[in-house]
Scaffold this active site. Structure first.
Site, mmCIF file in Angstrom:
data_model
loop_
_atom_site.group_PDB
_atom_site.id
_atom_site.type_symbol
_atom_site.label_atom_id
_atom_site.label_comp_id
_atom_site.label_asym_id
_atom_site.label_seq_id
_atom_site.Cartn_x
_atom_site.Cartn_y
_atom_site.Cartn_z
ATOM 1 N N HIS A 27 -1.424 4.778 -0.881
ATOM 2 C CA HIS A 27 -0.776 6.066 0.106
ATOM 3 C C HIS A 27 -1.190 6.663 0.976
ATOM 4 O O HIS A 27 -0.431 7.674 1.293
ATOM 5 C CB HIS A 27 -0.762 6.475 -1.222
ATOM 6 C CG HIS A 27 0.502 6.619 -1.764
ATOM 7 N ND1 HIS A 27 0.513 7.316 -3.319
ATOM 8 C CD2 HIS A 27 1.083 4.775 -2.590
ATOM 9 C CE1 HIS A 27 1.338 6.793 -4.705
ATOM 10 N NE2 HIS A 27 1.816 5.474 -3.755
ATOM 11 N N ILE B 191 -0.620 10.407 4.936
ATOM 12 C CA ILE B 191 -1.027 10.917 3.981
ATOM 13 C C ILE B 191 0.157 11.078 3.045
ATOM 14 O O ILE B 191 1.099 11.651 3.278
ATOM 15 C CB ILE B 191 -1.971 11.751 2.833
ATOM 16 C CG1 ILE B 191 -3.303 11.556 3.436
ATOM 17 C CG2 ILE B 191 -1.921 11.617 1.707
ATOM 18 C CD1 ILE B 191 -4.211 12.707 3.681
ATOM 19 N N CYS B 192 0.453 10.190 1.873
ATOM 20 C CA CYS B 192 1.762 10.259 1.054
ATOM 21 C C CYS B 192 1.847 11.085 0.108
ATOM 22 O O CYS B 192 1.529 10.273 -1.226
ATOM 23 C CB CYS B 192 2.757 8.852 1.341
ATOM 24 S SG CYS B 192 4.109 8.628 0.614
ATOM 25 N N LEU B 193 1.322 12.279 -0.368
ATOM 26 C CA LEU B 193 1.953 12.768 -1.006
ATOM 27 C C LEU B 193 2.044 14.139 -1.000
ATOM 28 O O LEU B 193 2.103 14.926 -0.046
ATOM 29 C CB LEU B 193 -0.505 13.230 -1.281
ATOM 30 C CG LEU B 193 -0.482 13.638 -2.371
ATOM 31 C CD1 LEU B 193 -0.033 13.669 -3.864
ATOM 32 C CD2 LEU B 193 -1.462 14.800 -1.498
#
EC number: 2.3.2.23
Length: 161
Positions: free
Chosen positions: A91, A98-100
């Protein structure tokens, strides 16, 4: 909403500044475990060292987060990226994005820099493989010229890591 009823930039900046000063003071008194704030004179940009948690794929490794705040903080999420080199994670893109979900759609003004850091460490700690996202090359190519991760329409579909 008319311009007379919307908060001025100066008011927003004061709210953000007060909140950031409070968070910085709390951080200095009781920093989250595994994180170190690098002192600077820019309250609106924090550089934070992240140390991988013991017994994880990232144990003992150190990375740096750059956290940028707008005048609309805490109503708007800060922009958080890993500085180069970003950890290999499903991620985290090689450009540090950041894929959050809490950094975008699920942000709440009740969250703090500390809670964001704990979420990022948790995401790192739960990873079972050191690898880039499948679409890393395409995504990074599309982000050239300084595109912010906040301009991305993220698709949050994998809650395993």
């Amino acid at each position: 909403m008319t311009s007379s009823s919307s908060p001025s930039r100066k008011t927003l900046s004061k709210i953000a500044t007060n909140r950031l000063q409070k968070e910085l003071m709390e951080w200095q008194l009781d920093p989250p475990c595994g994180f170190t704030h690098r002192v600077s004179d820019n309250l609106y940009r924090w550089i934070i060292d992240v140390i991988g948690a013991p017994s994880t794929l990232y144990a003992g490794e150190t990375y740096q987060l750059q956290v940028d705040f707008s005048d609309h903080y805490p109503m708007d999420a800060p922009q958080v990226i890993f500085l180069h080199p970003a950890p290999l994670h499903p991620h985290i893109y090689s450009n540090g994005h950041i894929c959050l979900d809490i950094l975008y759609d699920s942000w709440s003004p009740a969250m703090t820099v500390g809670s964001v850091c704990i979420s990022i460490l948790s995401m790192l700690s739960s990873s079972t493989a050191k690898q880039r996202p499948a679409d890393n090359d395409r995504y990074v190519k599309n982000c050239r010229n300084g595109r912010s991760p906040k301009e991305t329409r993220w698709w949050f579909h994998d809650d395993k890591v």
